[in-house]
Design an enzyme around this catalytic site. Structure first.
Site, PDB file in Angstrom:
ATOM      1  N   LYS A 183       0.876  -1.172   0.000  1.00 34.80           N
ATOM      2  CA  LYS A 183       0.000   0.000   0.000  1.00 34.80           C
ATOM      3  C   LYS A 183       0.910   1.219   0.000  1.00 34.80           C
ATOM      4  O   LYS A 183       1.377   1.670   1.023  1.00 34.80           O
ATOM      5  CB  LYS A 183      -0.911   0.001   1.229  1.00 34.80           C
ATOM      6  CG  LYS A 183      -2.268   0.715   1.022  1.00 34.80           C
ATOM      7  CD  LYS A 183      -2.173   2.178   0.686  1.00 34.80           C
ATOM      8  CE  LYS A 183      -2.011   3.021   1.927  1.00 34.80           C
ATOM      9  NZ  LYS A 183      -2.016   4.485   1.603  1.00 34.80           N
ATOM     10  N   GLY A 236       7.018   5.166   8.022  1.00 41.51           N
ATOM     11  CA  GLY A 236       6.269   6.414   8.038  1.00 41.51           C
ATOM     12  C   GLY A 236       6.403   7.109   9.375  1.00 41.51           C
ATOM     13  O   GLY A 236       7.379   6.908  10.102  1.00 41.51           O
ATOM     14  N   SER A 237       5.418   7.902   9.713  1.00 41.09           N
ATOM     15  CA  SER A 237       5.498   8.717  10.916  1.00 41.09           C
ATOM     16  C   SER A 237       5.332   7.866  12.167  1.00 41.09           C
ATOM     17  O   SER A 237       4.701   6.801  12.153  1.00 41.09           O
ATOM     18  CB  SER A 237       4.421   9.800  10.889  1.00 41.09           C
ATOM     19  OG  SER A 237       3.141   9.236  11.122  1.00 41.09           O
ATOM     20  N   THR A 238       5.884   8.370  13.265  1.00 41.70           N
ATOM     21  CA  THR A 238       5.770   7.661  14.531  1.00 41.70           C
ATOM     22  C   THR A 238       4.316   7.553  14.968  1.00 41.70           C
ATOM     23  O   THR A 238       3.887   6.499  15.464  1.00 41.70           O
ATOM     24  CB  THR A 238       6.612   8.370  15.602  1.00 41.70           C
ATOM     25  OG1 THR A 238       7.996   8.267  15.249  1.00 41.70           O
ATOM     26  CG2 THR A 238       6.407   7.746  16.972  1.00 41.70           C
ATOM     27  N   GLY A 241       2.709   4.844  13.029  1.00 46.51           N
ATOM     28  CA  GLY A 241       3.272   3.575  13.464  1.00 46.51           C
ATOM     29  C   GLY A 241       2.680   3.114  14.786  1.00 46.51           C
ATOM     30  O   GLY A 241       2.407   1.916  14.985  1.00 46.51           O
ATOM     31  N   CYS A 292      13.764  10.198   6.860  1.00 42.03           N
ATOM     32  CA  CYS A 292      13.661   9.906   8.286  1.00 42.03           C
ATOM     33  C   CYS A 292      14.999  10.065   8.994  1.00 42.03           C
ATOM     34  O   CYS A 292      15.051  10.381  10.181  1.00 42.03           O
ATOM     35  CB  CYS A 292      13.134   8.486   8.487  1.00 42.03           C
ATOM     36  SG  CYS A 292      14.103   7.216   7.641  1.00 42.03           S
ATOM     37  N   GLU A 393       9.646  16.250  14.457  1.00 44.52           N
ATOM     38  CA  GLU A 393      10.141  15.970  13.109  1.00 44.52           C
ATOM     39  C   GLU A 393       9.426  16.849  12.085  1.00 44.52           C
ATOM     40  O   GLU A 393       8.202  16.805  11.966  1.00 44.52           O
ATOM     41  CB  GLU A 393       9.931  14.497  12.764  1.00 44.52           C
ATOM     42  CG  GLU A 393      10.542  14.118  11.431  1.00 44.52           C
ATOM     43  CD  GLU A 393      10.427  12.627  11.129  1.00 44.52           C
ATOM     44  OE1 GLU A 393      11.386  12.043  10.609  1.00 44.52           O
ATOM     45  OE2 GLU A 393       9.355  12.053  11.417  1.00 44.52           O
TER      46      GLU A 393
END
Length: 501
Positions: A183, A236-238, A241, A292, A393
């Site tokens: 995806k 991807g982003s924390t 996640g 990242c 971030e």
């Protein structure tokens, strides 16, 4: 979302069972070129029904198909053929990614030409011995272990390096005998579809590698929550996640997460400053800062601080922002409008927090691209580590320069973050280099260099930068289950209630 495409817009389908498939509910998303602001493609916004179709295809290929039972040598042969197909289409794949995310053609071309080497490495991993024999305390018994594929893997990937980061998951997953549903980000979906087509052309059986496109909801959540998915591999982003890990925990899906960072790039007084400046520039302005591992916190020892700030600002102002398809450009666009707005927000936030702007801080005007998402490379000095610009971030070309006193102070500041993905150390003192590397809480530490990766070296983070590792000799472990087998080599099992019988 658009019900019908304009005449000049190419419409794509989902890729399931080795063929393009129209979405069941007929909903499509626009794909926008960030340099021109124009829609150039449309892809399905997959519904839960579409995701179910893809998972069913992957389950059939895993449970009833030949792929998991292929000899390791045969899976390796496919990976090599896939690499050859990528090499033949490297220019096409690079151009597609640039059109999707505005990253420089020279960076995307370099990644596309390197991907066959990754696949050759994964082909080698597929054939490595992965089991063990175990000395036992039990007489007349032998025990050994085998590693087997987990099953159906959902690979959810970001927009900054769409195909390379997909390959970091796809390669070891296929090498281990799993089937995969990718995806991609809705920002960069077309390159993933083309990638899957090349895999099919290289001989991958139907259902082994599928692509569903769409938004995080419904497409992503339907995939990560699907009972037919055995493992989720996410980059991807924390925050995303954490949500995926929480959802996966309900069914105990296996999870690997490569998440955010706020990585320190530490310059000591005894560093080769010219080399360090080059590394600082590459670390934060490469990929327009959209990586990242970006060295977004630049820690500089006090005696070198003014010089580094001045030279860094001068170099940042000299970077040529321009058409990402032009090999002469040195920085392209931000990938999409929401990210563009986020970067500008953090520029304003840093100013309001009291950071001193020494370079950039504004959008950039590029001739011929009036609607392009260009921003200037930005440097803020006199940043303290408690400012949001140093803690959150940004994922954009913004460097925060922070002074430090001595080694202990540098380590304290570097580790004072919720992240732990990467770090850089610049010093000519070999003892200090190794000493500080050992004290930093980060998954990757570069000494006198920055932002290098390899298929042969594990990559991943400490703390909230993720779970698990990608690449390296142990990457197959992320895509396998370990089974212990016991064999009785003696006279069989005696009556447990009458041992003398």
């Amino acid at each position: 979302m658009s019900p019908t495409p304009a005449a000049e817009v190419t419409r794509y389908g989902l890729f399931i069972d080795n063929q393009r498939t129209a979405p069941i509910e007929g909903e499509y998303l626009d794909v926008v070129d960030p340099a021109t602001g124009r829609v150039w493609a449309q892809v399905p916004n997959a519904s839960a029904k579409d995701v179910d179709t893809a998972v069913s295809a992957a389950r059939r290929a895993f449970e009833d198909g030949d792929w998991p039972g292929y000899r390791a040598a045969d899976r390796a042969k496919f990976l090599i053929r896939f690499g050859e197909a990528i090499a033949d289409h490297a220019d096409e794949l690079a151009a597609l990614q640039v059109r999707e995310n505005g990253k420089l053609i020279r960076e995307m071309a370099g990644q596309a030409k390197l991907m066959p080497e990754y696949l050759n490495y994964y082909a080698g991993l597929a054939q490595m011995p992965t089991g063990t024999t175990n000395p036992l305390h039990v007489k007349d018994m032998v025990s050994y272990t085998v590693r087997e594929p987990i099953g159906v893997v959902a690979a959810i990937t970001p927009w900054n390096s769409p195909l390379l980061l997909l390959l970091w998951k796809l390669g070891p997953a296929l090498a281990a005998g799993n089937t995969v549903i990718a995806k991609p980000s809705e920002v960069t979906p077309v390159s993933a579809i083309r990638f899957a087509e090349l895999a099919a052309e290289a001989g991958l059986p139907p259902g082994v590698f599928n692509v569903v496109t769409g938004l995080g909801s419904p497409s992503g959540t339907a995939l990560t929550g699907h009972p037919g998915v055995d493992k989720i591999a996410f980059t991807g982003s924390t925050a995303t996640g954490q949500a995926i890990a929480s959802q996966a925990g309900k069914t105990l899906k296996r999870v690997s997460l490569e998440l955010g960072g706020k990585s320190p790039n530490i310059v000591f007084d005894d560093a080769d400053v010219s080399s360090a400046i080059n590394g600082l520039i590459a670390g934060i302005f490469g990929a327009s800062g959209q990586t990242c591992m970006a060295g977004s916190r630049i820690l500089v020892q006090e005696n070198s601080y003014d010089r580094v700030v001045a030279e860094l600002a001068e170099r940042a102002d000299a970077i040529k922002v321009g058409d990402p398809h032009d090999p002469a450009s040195e920085m392209g666009t931000v990938a999409c409008r929401p990210q563009f707005d986020k970067v500008r927000h953090y520029m304003d936030l840093a100013k309001s927090e009291g950071a001193r702007l020494v370079a950039g801080g504004t959008t950039a005007e590029v001739d011929g691209f009036p609607d392009g998402l260009f921003v200037r490379p930005t440097v803020f000095a006199d940043v303290s580590n408690d400012m949001k610009i140093a803690r959150e971030e940004v994922f954009g070309p913004i460097a925060s320069v922070i002074p430090f006193r001595d080694e202990d102070d540098a380590v304290r500041i570097a580790n004072d973050t919720e992240f732990g993905l990467a770090a850089g150390i610049w010093t000519q003192n070999v003892q200090r280099a190794h000493r500080v590397a050992g004290r930093l809480r980060a998954g990757t530490v570069w000494i006198n260099n920055y932002r290098k990766t390899s298929y042969a070296t594990p990559f991943g983070g400490y703390k909230q930068s993720g779970l698990g590792r990608e690449n390296g000799p142990d990457s197959l472990r992320e895509y396998t289950e370990e089974k212990s087998v016991w064999v009785d080599t003696g006279q069989g099992v005696k009556d447990p209630f009458n041992p003398r019988a």
